[in-house]
Design a protein around this motif. Structure first.
Motif: not given
Length: 113
Positions: A25-32, A42-49, A84-89
């Protein structure tokens, strides 16, 4: 529930590994983010910062186990989920369940045969 993601390019740190929770679920926000495109909603995933150069890494993940028990005449169902939770995901890491037969019910069942 566990897989490997390998990313390469000018936007990613080189030679790094990270065990912070992540998912498909994190791939799309990261690629964008890499392409400089703002998501239309708003997307479900998070940016893999934590994997990207010049970005503030996410905080460590919080992990907890949730347990539930349901008693029946014949035994007890026990369910556990590790989250597990990373940020709000939030990520589902593991789920287990088992039915434990009540000794008295098992003995009664044997007598009735």
């Amino acid at each position: 529930m566990h897989n490997t993601l390998i990313a390469a390019g000018p936007g990613f740190k080189r030679g790094e590994t990270n065990d912070l929770a992540s998912g498909n679920v994190d791939l799309a926000p990261t690629i964008l983010q890499i392409l400089g495109i703002k998501p239309p909603q708003k997307m479900d995933g998070r940016i893999l910062s934590e994997a990207m150069t010049g970005a503030m890494p996410s905080r460590e993940a919080e992990t907890k186990t949730i347990e539930a028990t349901k008693h029946f005449r014949s035994g007890t169902w026990r369910q556990s989920l590790q989250i597990s939770r990373a940020g709000s995901t939030m990520y589902l890491d593991e789920g287990n369940g088992a039915f434990v037969v009540n000794e008295a019910a098992a003995n009664e069942s044997q007598r009735n045969r």
